[in-house]
Every structure is written in structure tokens, then in C-alpha cells.
Design a protein around this motif. Sequence first.
Motif, PDB file in Angstrom:
ATOM      1  N   LYS A 310      18.265  16.337  98.667  1.00  0.00           N
ATOM      2  CA  LYS A 310      19.203  17.175  99.413  1.00  0.00           C
ATOM      3  C   LYS A 310      18.486  18.309 100.137  1.00  0.00           C
ATOM      4  N   ALA A 311      18.855  18.521 101.388  1.00  0.00           N
ATOM      5  CA  ALA A 311      18.177  19.490 102.239  1.00  0.00           C
ATOM      6  C   ALA A 311      18.333  20.919 101.756  1.00  0.00           C
ATOM      7  N   ASP A 312      19.373  21.197 100.959  1.00  0.00           N
ATOM      8  CA  ASP A 312      19.600  22.556 100.479  1.00  0.00           C
ATOM      9  C   ASP A 312      19.169  22.755  99.030  1.00  0.00           C
ATOM     10  N   SER A 313      18.358  21.833  98.514  1.00  0.00           N
ATOM     11  CA  SER A 313      18.018  21.893  97.086  1.00  0.00           C
ATOM     12  C   SER A 313      16.584  22.318  96.801  1.00  0.00           C
ATOM     13  N   TYR A 314      15.836  22.734  97.827  1.00  0.00           N
ATOM     14  CA  TYR A 314      14.444  23.136  97.609  1.00  0.00           C
ATOM     15  C   TYR A 314      14.383  24.440  96.816  1.00  0.00           C
ATOM     16  N   ILE A 315      13.447  24.514  95.902  1.00  0.00           N
ATOM     17  CA  ILE A 315      13.276  25.713  95.077  1.00  0.00           C
ATOM     18  C   ILE A 315      12.845  26.881  95.958  1.00  0.00           C
ATOM     19  N   PRO A 316      13.505  28.043  95.825  1.00  0.00           N
ATOM     20  CA  PRO A 316      13.159  29.204  96.660  1.00  0.00           C
ATOM     21  C   PRO A 316      11.723  29.678  96.439  1.00  0.00           C
ATOM     22  N   TRP A 317      11.134  30.234  97.483  1.00  0.00           N
ATOM     23  CA  TRP A 317       9.750  30.687  97.455  1.00  0.00           C
ATOM     24  C   TRP A 317       9.520  31.741  96.368  1.00  0.00           C
ATOM     25  N   ALA A 318      10.423  32.710  96.243  1.00  0.00           N
ATOM     26  CA  ALA A 318      10.231  33.768  95.248  1.00  0.00           C
ATOM     27  C   ALA A 318      10.187  33.194  93.837  1.00  0.00           C
ATOM     28  N   GLN A 319      11.011  32.198  93.565  1.00  0.00           N
ATOM     29  CA  GLN A 319      10.999  31.567  92.243  1.00  0.00           C
ATOM     30  C   GLN A 319       9.686  30.840  92.005  1.00  0.00           C
ATOM     31  N   THR A 320       9.211  30.127  93.014  1.00  0.00           N
ATOM     32  CA  THR A 320       7.928  29.442  92.901  1.00  0.00           C
ATOM     33  C   THR A 320       6.806  30.442  92.625  1.00  0.00           C
ATOM     34  N   VAL A 321       6.819  31.543  93.359  1.00  0.00           N
ATOM     35  CA  VAL A 321       5.770  32.555  93.226  1.00  0.00           C
ATOM     36  C   VAL A 321       5.702  33.094  91.800  1.00  0.00           C
ATOM     37  N   VAL A 322       6.819  33.588  91.296  1.00  0.00           N
ATOM     38  CA  VAL A 322       6.838  34.233  89.981  1.00  0.00           C
ATOM     39  C   VAL A 322       6.510  33.240  88.870  1.00  0.00           C
ATOM     40  N   GLU A 323       7.101  32.049  88.949  1.00  0.00           N
ATOM     41  CA  GLU A 323       6.897  31.078  87.875  1.00  0.00           C
ATOM     42  C   GLU A 323       5.498  30.476  87.914  1.00  0.00           C
ATOM     43  N   THR A 324       4.888  30.416  89.091  1.00  0.00           N
ATOM     44  CA  THR A 324       3.497  29.963  89.184  1.00  0.00           C
ATOM     45  C   THR A 324       2.561  30.986  88.556  1.00  0.00           C
ATOM     46  N   ILE A 325       2.755  32.251  88.885  1.00  0.00           N
ATOM     47  CA  ILE A 325       1.924  33.306  88.308  1.00  0.00           C
ATOM     48  C   ILE A 325       2.076  33.337  86.792  1.00  0.00           C
ATOM     49  N   ASP A 326       3.296  33.229  86.307  1.00  0.00           N
ATOM     50  CA  ASP A 326       3.518  33.204  84.855  1.00  0.00           C
ATOM     51  C   ASP A 326       2.773  32.041  84.211  1.00  0.00           C
ATOM     52  N   SER A 327       2.790  30.899  84.873  1.00  0.00           N
ATOM     53  CA  SER A 327       2.135  29.709  84.346  1.00  0.00           C
ATOM     54  C   SER A 327       0.617  29.886  84.323  1.00  0.00           C
ATOM     55  N   LEU A 328       0.067  30.466  85.370  1.00  0.00           N
ATOM     56  CA  LEU A 328      -1.377  30.708  85.427  1.00  0.00           C
ATOM     57  C   LEU A 328      -1.806  31.699  84.346  1.00  0.00           C
ATOM     58  N   LEU A 329      -0.994  32.712  84.122  1.00  0.00           N
ATOM     59  CA  LEU A 329      -1.312  33.683  83.072  1.00  0.00           C
ATOM     60  C   LEU A 329      -1.246  33.039  81.686  1.00  0.00           C
ATOM     61  N   ALA A 330      -0.342  32.082  81.516  1.00  0.00           N
ATOM     62  CA  ALA A 330      -0.265  31.368  80.238  1.00  0.00           C
ATOM     63  C   ALA A 330      -1.540  30.571  79.984  1.00  0.00           C
ATOM     64  N   VAL A 331      -2.106  29.966  81.039  1.00  0.00           N
ATOM     65  CA  VAL A 331      -3.367  29.246  80.894  1.00  0.00           C
ATOM     66  C   VAL A 331      -4.490  30.231  80.578  1.00  0.00           C
TER      67      VAL A 331
END
Length: 357
Positions: A310-331
Motif C-alpha cells: 500500500k502506497a500509504d503504508s511506508y514507515i515514517p522517516w523519524a521512526q526509522t531514524v530513532v529505531e535504527t539508532i536504538d538498534s545500533l546502540l543495542a549492538v
Amino acid sequence: MSCDNSSKIIFVTGGTGFIGFQVLVQLLASGYSVRASARGKKFDLLRNIFSNYKNCDVVDIPDIFSDDLSDVLRGVYGIIHVAAPLPGAESERTIRDATQGSLHILNAAVKAGVGRIVTTGSAVTFPAGGPYGPNDWYPITREDAEHTNNGSVYLLAKKLTDQVFMEFSESHPELNISILGPGLTFGPFAPGFEQLLPEPNYTAFSSNAYFYALLRPDNVHFPVHLQNGAIDVRDVARAHLLALESPPAPRKRFAIVSPHQSSYKTALETIAKERPALKHRLADPSKAPVWPSYTLNVNREKVEQVIGFKADSYIPWAQTVVETIDSLLAVERYWKAKGFHVEVPSTSPFPFTVSKL
């Protein structure tokens, strides 16, 4: 997707990579039975990660581009082919794997009677600025690649891989082949991915390494191809699963890029706001490159029509940013707990930058 998917065996290549591991996790969560290829040390690591899953079988294949695949493809419902030659690899081997290696996998699928195949291309194989139709290609040639850096070799290899799959789908209309070309891919690592990294290995972060570089105040490594848009790795994997079950259609090749504007400046500002404790670690937002747009004008309605994303179902950029950083810090914490010294590298995450996009 329902649990009756357990009767469907999906063979996945490249399952130890950033995108491939996310695909594995989503397939298992959706109830599929999975047969994943791995080699060397990663075979044991991947097998241990999924040892509690009765519907996941990890198979040791030293070279997916040349080894006999008849046994591993027996009874397989579909293939998700994520494995690809690595950036910076020796050029002749890279091109050979892209072309002859892809044909090897496709011919093995035909021989085994596997009718559904999804492969991971790249958005940068489409022309800079579009259009983004199945017949549109970035105008790089073998001669270009021979006289420039390894980034061009990698780009050419991705383009040739897509073309092999396109040509094969035309000569084998009985196959349901989908080619998905994601933009620059970020996002949190799927649960368990850190176990593939028993010691610091920043290259294994894939494109997330550029996000990790944001946690270094003097960082200057901002890949120019972000102007061609980004996408969350969870969306990439979801698109693969949808394409796997999508109805047959001619020339199913798409660029899949988030419609959300995804600039590094915004990313740094978002991290500073949402994770203020990290402010002292962040790169200077004013050093981030500025472009007119940070996405591509792709036909997302067409993607939705053909594969159901669905064209309106892409994950928002801000969510990607924060959750990526959290994931990198977990590693980071995972490595530090094992006694390793961890430091954001000062060098570029990859040995090249594709500069002609």
C-alpha cells in the motif's frame, strides 16, 4: 498471512545479511517454512539463532552462485534471492556472479519446478531522475566500470543482475518473477541479528553504517545517493513477502522507495530531540548535504496494484531514524558486554561513493 503457510517452503539466499535476515524473521513470523543458505562461520551462527524454530532449516552452501542446488530446492514453493556480490569485491568475480550466477539460480529453479522468485535489485539501477519503469536503466556500461571505481562495478553488477532476471522472465513466462529495487536501506536490525556479529564488524551494518557514522561528531561521510531516497528495511522485507504471493504479471520490476523525505539533517535533528543524551555524540547537522528532494517520484500506486504494497503504508522517516539508532546502540552494548572496545569508525563505511546518480 495465516499459519497455513507452514506447508510452503521458502528458500532464502543472503539470509545472514541486513535485508536477508529481516526477510527470514518476517517469513517465520508469517508462518512459512524457511530453508536458508549460509556458508563458513555464518552457517553455525545462523543455525544457532534459529535452532528453536522447527520450521527453519539452515543449509551450508559454500557458493550459492555455482554449487548444485537440486537438493535444497526440492519441495520449495518460492525463492527469495537476496545474496549479492559485495561492494569493493574483485570486479571480474562480481560481474560473473551477477550474470552467470543469477542464471545458475534461475535454471536450478526451473529444473526443481519452483514457480515463484523474488530478487533484490537496487533503486540506483534506474535512471537518475527517472523514469522508473521496468524498461528504464541507469546508463552505465562495462567500459564505464572498467575505468572508474569499485562503486561503478557494483552498480553495473546490480544492473546486470536485474537484466538477467528480466530476460529470464520473458523466456519463461510460466515463472512468477518479481524484481524489487529498494532505495538506500536503513532500519533496526531484526531480533537476533546481533548474534551474527560475535565481535565488532562495522561492515556488517550494511547501509546502517552511515547512520552509525552520525554518532561521531567529526563525521563527514554522507553518501550522495541518499538523494535517491531511502526505505526502512522492514518495508523492504514486507515488500518481498507480498511480491512472493502476488499474482503473475509481465515485467514485475519496481523501485521501492519511501515517499517520506529522508535527509541526514532531519535525521540528526530528530536524534537530538528524541534522544537528547546522545547530543554530545552527534555530527554537525550543518555539514549534511542539501538536495532539492530526498525521495524518488516513483509510481507507488502501480507497486500497490501489482504486489499489494500500500502506497500509504511506508514507515515514517523519524521512526526509522530513532529505531535504527536504538538498534545500533543495542549492538554497541552487546559488544561492550563481551569486553570489546567499540568506537565509531572515522573512515567511510564503504570504500566508494557512487557519485554519478
